[in-house]
Design a protein around this motif. Sequence first.
Motif, mmCIF file in Angstrom:
data_model
loop_
_atom_site.group_PDB
_atom_site.id
_atom_site.type_symbol
_atom_site.label_atom_id
_atom_site.label_comp_id
_atom_site.label_asym_id
_atom_site.label_seq_id
_atom_site.Cartn_x
_atom_site.Cartn_y
_atom_site.Cartn_z
ATOM 1 N N PRO A 149 0.791 -1.232 0.000
ATOM 2 C CA PRO A 149 0.000 0.000 0.000
ATOM 3 C C PRO A 149 0.823 1.281 0.000
ATOM 4 O O PRO A 149 0.406 2.279 -0.587
ATOM 5 C CB PRO A 149 -0.840 -0.115 1.275
ATOM 6 C CG PRO A 149 -0.108 -1.087 2.138
ATOM 7 C CD PRO A 149 0.560 -2.045 1.207
ATOM 8 N N THR A 150 1.984 1.286 0.650
ATOM 9 C CA THR A 150 2.768 2.519 0.726
ATOM 10 C C THR A 150 3.242 2.960 -0.655
ATOM 11 O O THR A 150 3.119 4.135 -1.033
ATOM 12 C CB THR A 150 3.977 2.346 1.661
ATOM 13 O OG1 THR A 150 3.501 2.002 2.973
ATOM 14 C CG2 THR A 150 4.783 3.632 1.739
ATOM 15 N N VAL A 151 3.768 2.012 -1.425
ATOM 16 C CA VAL A 151 4.242 2.332 -2.780
ATOM 17 C C VAL A 151 3.080 2.741 -3.670
ATOM 18 O O VAL A 151 3.154 3.741 -4.403
ATOM 19 C CB VAL A 151 4.985 1.122 -3.384
ATOM 20 C CG1 VAL A 151 5.309 1.379 -4.858
ATOM 21 C CG2 VAL A 151 6.258 0.842 -2.608
ATOM 22 N N ALA A 152 1.991 1.987 -3.620
ATOM 23 C CA ALA A 152 0.835 2.305 -4.456
ATOM 24 C C ALA A 152 0.245 3.662 -4.092
ATOM 25 O O ALA A 152 -0.178 4.429 -4.966
ATOM 26 C CB ALA A 152 -0.217 1.211 -4.317
ATOM 27 N N LEU A 153 0.216 3.977 -2.812
ATOM 28 C CA LEU A 153 -0.293 5.268 -2.367
ATOM 29 C C LEU A 153 0.576 6.406 -2.879
ATOM 30 O O LEU A 153 0.069 7.437 -3.338
ATOM 31 C CB LEU A 153 -0.356 5.287 -0.841
ATOM 32 C CG LEU A 153 -1.090 6.438 -0.162
ATOM 33 C CD1 LEU A 153 -2.523 6.525 -0.632
ATOM 34 C CD2 LEU A 153 -1.030 6.264 1.353
ATOM 35 N N ASP A 154 1.892 6.233 -2.833
ATOM 36 C CA ASP A 154 2.795 7.251 -3.368
ATOM 37 C C ASP A 154 2.572 7.454 -4.865
ATOM 38 O O ASP A 154 2.597 8.589 -5.360
ATOM 39 C CB ASP A 154 4.252 6.851 -3.114
ATOM 40 C CG ASP A 154 4.744 7.272 -1.739
ATOM 41 O OD1 ASP A 154 4.249 8.295 -1.226
ATOM 42 O OD2 ASP A 154 5.614 6.583 -1.185
ATOM 43 N N GLU A 155 2.364 6.360 -5.583
ATOM 44 C CA GLU A 155 2.141 6.470 -7.019
ATOM 45 C C GLU A 155 0.852 7.245 -7.312
ATOM 46 O O GLU A 155 0.823 8.142 -8.165
ATOM 47 C CB GLU A 155 2.078 5.084 -7.649
ATOM 48 C CG GLU A 155 3.410 4.345 -7.648
ATOM 49 C CD GLU A 155 3.290 2.947 -8.222
ATOM 50 O OE1 GLU A 155 2.201 2.590 -8.711
ATOM 51 O OE2 GLU A 155 4.292 2.206 -8.171
ATOM 52 N N LEU A 156 -0.212 6.897 -6.607
ATOM 53 C CA LEU A 156 -1.496 7.547 -6.838
ATOM 54 C C LEU A 156 -1.441 9.031 -6.507
ATOM 55 O O LEU A 156 -1.804 9.885 -7.323
ATOM 56 C CB LEU A 156 -2.579 6.863 -6.011
ATOM 57 C CG LEU A 156 -3.921 7.595 -5.960
ATOM 58 C CD1 LEU A 156 -4.581 7.615 -7.332
ATOM 59 C CD2 LEU A 156 -4.846 6.952 -4.930
ATOM 60 N N MET A 157 -1.001 9.346 -5.294
ATOM 61 C CA MET A 157 -1.023 10.735 -4.860
ATOM 62 C C MET A 157 0.006 11.575 -5.614
ATOM 63 O O MET A 157 -0.185 12.786 -5.794
ATOM 64 C CB MET A 157 -0.798 10.812 -3.352
ATOM 65 C CG MET A 157 -1.940 10.217 -2.541
ATOM 66 S SD MET A 157 -3.547 10.966 -2.918
ATOM 67 C CE MET A 157 -3.260 12.662 -2.388
ATOM 68 N N GLY A 158 1.084 10.947 -6.050
ATOM 69 C CA GLY A 158 2.028 11.663 -6.894
ATOM 70 C C GLY A 158 1.382 12.120 -8.180
ATOM 71 O O GLY A 158 1.641 13.236 -8.668
ATOM 72 N N MET A 159 0.518 11.279 -8.754
ATOM 73 C CA MET A 159 -0.201 11.655 -9.972
ATOM 74 C C MET A 159 -1.196 12.786 -9.706
ATOM 75 O O MET A 159 -1.352 13.695 -10.523
ATOM 76 C CB MET A 159 -0.937 10.447 -10.550
ATOM 77 C CG MET A 159 -0.056 9.409 -11.198
ATOM 78 S SD MET A 159 -1.014 8.173 -12.117
ATOM 79 C CE MET A 159 -1.946 7.379 -10.794
#
Length: 277
Positions: A149-159
Motif C-alpha cells: 500500500p505505501t508504494v501504491a499510495l505514493d504512485e497515486l497521490m504523486g499523480m
Amino acid sequence: MSRTRPVRVGEVDLETEVWGEGEPLVVIQTALTADELRPLAEQLAGDGELEVIHYHRRGYAGSGPALRPGSIAQDAADCRFLLEALAVGPAHVVGASYSAAVALTLATRCPDVVRTLTVLEPPPSGVPSTPDFVAASTRLVESYSSRGPTVALDELMGMLAGPDWRAESERDLPGSVAAMERDAPTFFESDLPALLSWELDDADATRITCPVLYVGGGQSGPWFAEVRTRIRRLLPQTESATVAGAGHLLALSHAADTARLVLDFLRRHRSAGAART
C-alpha cells in the motif's frame, strides 16, 4: 456544532456527522481520504439554512467493513437508505471524484430522493481518455498487490498532487496521511475495482431530471475537461463552474471557493422549505 453518531444501514453502521437544520444536503464521502470532503461540508453548513450530512462509506474511519469487491451501486443504495434512516429527503446531493459516480448512480436509480445534484469531476467514463484512466487504475491495483500500500499510495497521490503530496495533504487536512494509510486497503481492494466496472450511459442519464451543477478545477487537465464536456452533453440542464488554480482535489484545497459556487447554485434551486418523509 455538529452531531456525530452511527446510523444503521442494512447490515453495517455508517459513521455520520450532521450540522444545522433546514433542507437536507448530503455530502457523499469520496475515495481514499475519509474526511477529504468534510471541510466542504463545514463550509456548506456555514450557510445556516441547510441540514448538512457527511458520512463515512463502508470501510472508512468508524464505519462498518467494506465489500470485496466494491460496488458503486451498493454505495448509492447505502446513501439512499441512510437518508431514509435519518428521515430526510429528497436531498441536495454532493459528490466528488469517486463519490460523484455514486451521486450520479443514485440520481439514475432513485431520482425521487435527489433534489439537486452537484458533481465535482466524476471519473473518466465514456470519454476518449477512458482507456488511459483504466490502464492507470489497473497499474495501481497491480502495484498494491505486488509492492504494497505505501508504494501504491505514493504512485497515486504523486499523480494527483505531485511529489510533495504528504506535506500538502497535512497542510490542507491534518492527520490525512495517516488516515489514507489506514484506509488504503479499502481504496485499492474495493473502490478501484468498483470504478473499473462503473459507467454512466446515455440511457441512465435520461433518468436524471433534477438541476445539476458540475464543478471542476482550472488545472485538472484533459481527462476532466473531457468529463465536463460529456456531462454537459448527457445532462443539458447542467450548469458549469470552475475553481481557478485548483486541481482534482479542489474540494479540499479550495473548499471555501467550491462551497461558494455550490451555495450559489443551491440558492437558485431551493424549494420553499425542507421536505421530510
